[in-house]
Design an enzyme around this catalytic site. Structure first.
Site, PDB file in Angstrom:
ATOM      1  N   ALA A 192      -9.975 -32.961  76.246  1.00 27.74           N
ATOM      2  CA  ALA A 192     -11.344 -33.227  76.679  1.00 27.74           C
ATOM      3  C   ALA A 192     -12.282 -32.072  76.541  1.00 27.74           C
ATOM      4  CB  ALA A 192     -11.165 -33.854  77.961  1.00 27.74           C
ATOM      5  N   ASN A 193     -13.566 -32.054  76.841  1.00 31.17           N
ATOM      6  CA  ASN A 193     -14.374 -31.154  76.818  1.00 31.17           C
ATOM      7  C   ASN A 193     -15.120 -30.963  77.997  1.00 31.17           C
ATOM      8  OD1 ASN A 193     -16.925 -32.590  76.212  1.00 31.17           O
ATOM      9  ND2 ASN A 193     -15.800 -33.523  74.384  1.00 31.17           N
ATOM     10  N   ARG A 194     -16.127 -30.102  78.004  1.00 32.49           N
ATOM     11  CA  ARG A 194     -16.771 -29.784  79.484  1.00 32.49           C
ATOM     12  C   ARG A 194     -18.163 -30.401  79.404  1.00 32.49           C
ATOM     13  NH1 ARG A 194     -14.064 -25.515  81.428  1.00 32.49           N
ATOM     14  NH2 ARG A 194     -12.990 -24.048  80.067  1.00 32.49           N
TER      15      ARG A 194
END
Ligand code: C5P
Length: 402
Positions: free
Chosen positions: A208-210
């Protein structure tokens, strides 16, 4: 018509305060978000608990509360509203407003706000008819304060006369007519993407990413606020579903693409999601096990579909206006112009995220809007203000094209 509108409701101390509970319900039913500020007098008639339950938000009451001030100062309370409603507005509250007194949170807010204010007066007939109250109402009207009521009818002390607060539905109608002039996107449909995507490795792990989803959610709220029928296709975020918006929760890029395509036709699409560029080529059916030697597994990656490019290339079903984002650290405009061409979208909001700008992970954005006709430089704005400005820009675009 109230979808996505944010109402800051100030409740001052009159028996009519009980009607506020119904007012909150009626506003929420219509898609508005309601945040309550309760005066000390108001708290004699309704409890913060009922207001919090119905508004599904925190209730603010004390200007000297240090925690409230640090979390949500009185200036921010009004900044985050589209309209301030005072209901009931007692004779005392109207007098404070007319005089510009700032003696509690509600009156301070009213003195500090730059938003429009609608008052729903409620009091005994003699107080209403008193020259002081009448003069205060005139002063307020001259300053542009809007009012609804009071009506004639049974009053609290067994009297009948002028001074009864308007019924909740009448106040709702006044609020709707205030916003009525402000629904330039009514009848138009919008798709907005927001948040990160989760790409499964196995049943328990993912890539995932932030991305926080703040910008995309704010855009969905702003478009719905201008009357657009809005679908928000969002990856997992901590953001609340915006009121009055159809929210489709997805996890992977493929699900985001499928949901966006299934949401067509639409007049506009705004892609603010941080879509993962890659996914694991083959998601494992079972949780991957550590082997005895501790050799890490090899993950083969596959490229994800580009949702923005797919929407822009949707042939007959292509939305008339397709908008994407570009976060760049150097040659911002040139790179964003290339991205616009490559993805086939109409506008790119290029965001300078080079470390020197302090944008990355920050609360503000410095946007350059790139379109066929050139580049517009926007000042540094909060994500909410970027959303509002974009929504208005989109409304102007459709007004001109019509
Ligand atoms: O290529 P890049 O990720 O920089 O492009 C950013 C823009 O493209 C954003 O508007 C983003 O929402 C969109 N995008 C997308 N699907 C992808 C990758 C990016 O919709 N797979």
């Amino acid at each position: 018509m109230l979808a996505g509108k944010r109402i800051l409701l100030l409740i001052s101390g009159g028996i009519a305060a009980y009607k506020c509970l119904d007012l909150i319900r009626r506003l929420r039913e219509r898609g508005a978000a309601v945040r309550c500020v309760l005066t000390q007098g108001g708290a004699q008639f309704v409890t913060p608990l009922s207001l919090a339950a119905l508004s599904e938000d925190k209730v603010y009451s004390d200007i000297f509360s240090l925690t409230d001030e640090s979390e949500m100062g009185h200036l921010r309370l009004s900044q985050e509203a589209d309209l301030v409603v005072v209901a009931p507005a007692t004779a005392d509250m109207l007098a404070k407003m007319a005089q510009g007194l700032a003696s509690d949170l509600a009156s301070t807010l009213l003195l500090a706000t730059d938003k429009d204010v609608l008052v729903a007066p409620a009091m005994n007939t003699r107080m209403w008819e008193h020259p002081a109250t009448q003069a205060n109402m005139k002063t307020l009207a001259a300053r542009g304060v809007l009012s609804v009521g009071p009506a004639e009818g049974a009053l609290a002390e067994g009297e009948v006369g002028m001074g009864r607060m308007s019924e909740p539905l009448e106040i709702v109608a006044a609020i709707e007519s205030y916003f009525g002039a402000e629904a330039p996107l009514a009848g138009r449909r919008a798709i907005v993407t927001s948040g990160p995507t989760y790409e499964a490795i196995d049943p328990v792990r993912f890539i995932a990413n932030r991305s926080s989803g703040k910008q995309g959610h704010a855009i969905a709220r702003a478009l719905a606020g201008l009357g657009a029928d809005t679908v928000l296709v969002s990856g997992p975020t901590a953001e609340a579903d915006p009121p009055g918006v159809e929210v489709q929760h997805i996890e992977s890029a493929q699900q985001m693409l499928d949901t966006c395509m299934a949401s067509l036709p639409a007049d506009m699409a705004v892609c603010a999601a941080a879509v993962s560029d890659w996914r694991v080529a083959k998601e494992a059916d079972q949780k991957l096990k550590k082997d005895a030697k501790g050799t890490p597994p090899r993950l083969a990656l596959a490229t994800n579909p580009d949702i923005l490019a797919n929407l822009a290339g949707a042939g007959n079903a292509r939305p008339a206006l397709v908008v994407g984002f570009a976060a760049e650290t150097e040659n911002v405009i040139v790179h964003a112009q290339e991205k616009r061409e490559r993805k086939g979208c109409d506008w790119i909001l290029a965001n300078d995220v080079s470390p020197a700008t302090g944008t990355f992970g920050g609360e503000t954005n410095r946007i350059h809007l790139i379109s066929e006709t050139g580049v517009e430089d926007w000042p540094r704005l909060s994500k909410d203000d970027v959303a509002q400005r974009l929504a208005r820009r989109i409304a102007d675009h459709f007004a001109r094209a019509a």
